[in-house]
Design an enzyme around this catalytic site. Structure first.
Site, PDB file in Angstrom:
ATOM      1  CD1 TRP A 184       3.841  -6.107  -2.345  1.00 43.22           C
ATOM      2  CD2 TRP A 184       5.075  -4.570  -3.146  1.00 43.22           C
ATOM      3  NE1 TRP A 184       4.397  -6.666  -3.503  1.00 43.22           N
ATOM      4  CE2 TRP A 184       5.167  -5.574  -3.954  1.00 43.22           C
ATOM      5  CE3 TRP A 184       5.974  -3.258  -3.354  1.00 43.22           C
ATOM      6  CZ2 TRP A 184       6.007  -5.654  -5.041  1.00 43.22           C
ATOM      7  CZ3 TRP A 184       6.601  -3.152  -4.635  1.00 43.22           C
ATOM      8  CH2 TRP A 184       6.595  -4.275  -5.788  1.00 43.22           C
ATOM      9  CB  CYS A 185       3.195  -1.377  -5.483  1.00 42.27           C
ATOM     10  SG  CYS A 185       3.511  -0.288  -7.015  1.00 42.27           S
ATOM     11  CE1 TYR A 186       4.355   7.342  -2.927  1.00 45.66           C
ATOM     12  CE2 TYR A 186       4.813   7.182  -5.290  1.00 45.66           C
ATOM     13  CZ  TYR A 186       4.482   7.888  -4.130  1.00 45.66           C
ATOM     14  OH  TYR A 186       4.197   9.372  -4.138  1.00 45.66           O
TER      15      TYR A 186
END
Length: 480
Positions: free
Chosen positions: A169-171
């Site tokens: 989920w981390c950009y």
């Protein structure tokens, strides 16, 4: 010339011939009592003269505009990594200083707050890290996914194991993925794991391998760690000491970094990798997940905040897994007062110094593991106390200290949890002034004591003597 007889006429203390005076037993006793009374009262007056007296007043704070207040602190965070620990300062005038490092020191600690090594030197992570432009390209899986078992096996098999700890989920993890997979593919083609066997690039999904990421104290995503086989294996539990990579994340830079790592390992005998200390993009990673932060900051004398949190311009954090529990060894405002000076001042003012270290030794631990995003806030109200002594008719500031009250609370937040110290200075200050005593006043009181006791004793002796004479006359009158 003035005759001696005229001079004698102004004598206030005319003498009575000794043979005209009468010594009595009662007079002798009263004289001894009077002498003792004089000595006692003289001692009391001398003690009062030597005792320093003070007066306390409340006045408007006389600090000049532009004065700064120093905040000294030593705080331990059992679950905050030194890798991302940041000390920030802000105030109502718009000051906003982020990740202060010049006057701050960090030490990795274990869950029992014991230091695990030397000072952790965390140079600031660059605000801009170059990423590749392969986002729209089709991603080719080149790195090896790891779990707890395969990680332990491969870390002992390859001289260099470079792992990307990420969160889907981390950009920043998403931006790194194309470059990382392309780099892994290139390195695999140049240094085949089967025939060459000097380096391997892998990845760990921290949303699935939670225990593995926790074991290596991963708090920010993505975290690229370099594990070296051999002499850096820790004997106590077999985990590798490792480095963190903080450089650019484009394919070209990553490939060059990996080739530099491989260059230190001859293929023939696969000697152990040597740490390249000259490379600023690689620094030792923290050995444990805790951090002790100590040092000081200087702030303006206006309401503001001292905030300690996890911060990075190129990493993401899972707020639900951040725990900002901490133990405050000391938190002081103003200049540090030496114990000797403070002890001397306390003899003068016993109540001074009772609240200048109110939070020292206090623990603020979030034991409720189910509660996420918990921010621990401290509201501090600070009052300045100034002790002024008078020397040579001039005022001299003996001590200037800041005492404070503290109220703490735990609150859930939708943002990354922090440890927040909100401080507010009172516009009033306590002024303690030493009252000087006049020596002439002391001499006057001593003379009053001697003269007063002597006079009162003489009056009592006269009354007592005349009473006895009267009683004797009455008795003689009865006999006749």
């Amino acid at each position: 010339m003035i005759s001696s007889s005229k001079i004698k006429s102004v004598d206030f203390y005319r003498k009575i011939p000794r043979d005209l005076t009468e010594a009595t037993l009662s007079g002798a006793g009263l004289s001894i009592v009077a002498a003792l009374a004089m000595m006692f009262l003289f001692g009391m007056e001398l003690s009062n003269y030597l005792t320093v007296s003070t007066s306390t007043t409340i006045i408007v704070d006389n600090s000049s505009d532009g004065d700064f207040l120093r905040i000294d602190f030593n705080i331990s965070f059992p679950a905050l990594s030194c890798e991302f620990a940041s000390v920030d300062v802000s105030d109502v005038l718009g000051t906003n200083r982020l990740n202060i490092t010049k006057t701050i020191r960090k030490f990795s600690i274990d869950p029992h707050l014991r230091p695990t090594g030397a000072e952790f030197h965390s140079e600031p992570v660059p605000h801009f890290i170059k990423h590749g432009d392969e986002v729209d390209e089709e991603t080719v899986e080149g790195s090896i996914p790891l779990n707890g078992v395969s990680f332990d096996k491969l870390s002992h098999q390859y001289p260099i194991l470079v792992v990307n700890f990420y969160a889907p989920w981390c950009y920043w993890s998403i931006r790194l993925k194309p470059s990382w997979e392309k780099t892994a593919k290139i390195i695999k083609e140049r240094y085949d794991p089967e025939t060459d066997g000097r380096i391997l690039l892998a990845k760990v999904d921290c949303t699935e391998e939670v225990d593995l990421c926790r074991r290596h104290h991963i708090q920010g995503y993505p975290s690229i760690r370099i594990f070296r086989k051999g002499n850096d294996v820790r004997e106590d539990h077999g985990h590798h000491e490792h480095e963190s990579y903080y450089g650019d994340r484009d394919t070209e830079t990553l490939v060059k970094t990996m080739e530099d790592l491989v260059a230190s390992i001859p293929q023939e005998n696969q000697r152990l990798a040597l740490e390249d200390k000259s490379d600023a993009t690689k620094r030792p990673a923290p050995l444990t997940g805790g951090c002790r932060i100590e040092g000081y900051v200087r702030v303006k004398k206006v309401p503001g905040n001292l905030i300690i949190s996890a911060r990075s311009g190129a990493h993401s954090f899972d707020a639900s897994k951040m725990n900002m529990s901490h133990v405050i060894s000391h938190l002081l405002f103003g200049k540090t007062i030496s114990p000797r000076v403070l002890s001397d001042v306390k003899r003068l003012i016993p109540y001074l110094g009772r609240s200048h270290d109110r939070l020292n030794g206090r623990s603020f631990i979030n034991h409720r593991d189910l509660d996420a995003n918990v921010t621990i806030e401290h509201y501090l109200q600070i009052v300045k106390t100034e002790v002024v002594t008078r020397k040579s008719s001039r005022d001299h500031t003996l001590v200037e200290e800041y005492e404070y009250t503290a109220h703490s609370s735990l609150a859930q937040s939708i943002y990354i949890p922090v440890a927040k110290f909100h401080f507010e200075l009172s516009p009033m200050q306590v002024l303690v002034t030493e009252n000087s005593k006049s020596f002439s006043h002391f001499i006057t009181n001593v003379c009053a004591i001697i003269g007063g006791v002597f006079t009162v004793a003489g009056i009592l002796d006269s009354i007592f003597h005349n009473t006895i004479r009267l009683m004797k006359k009455v008795e003689l009158g009865k006999n006749f």
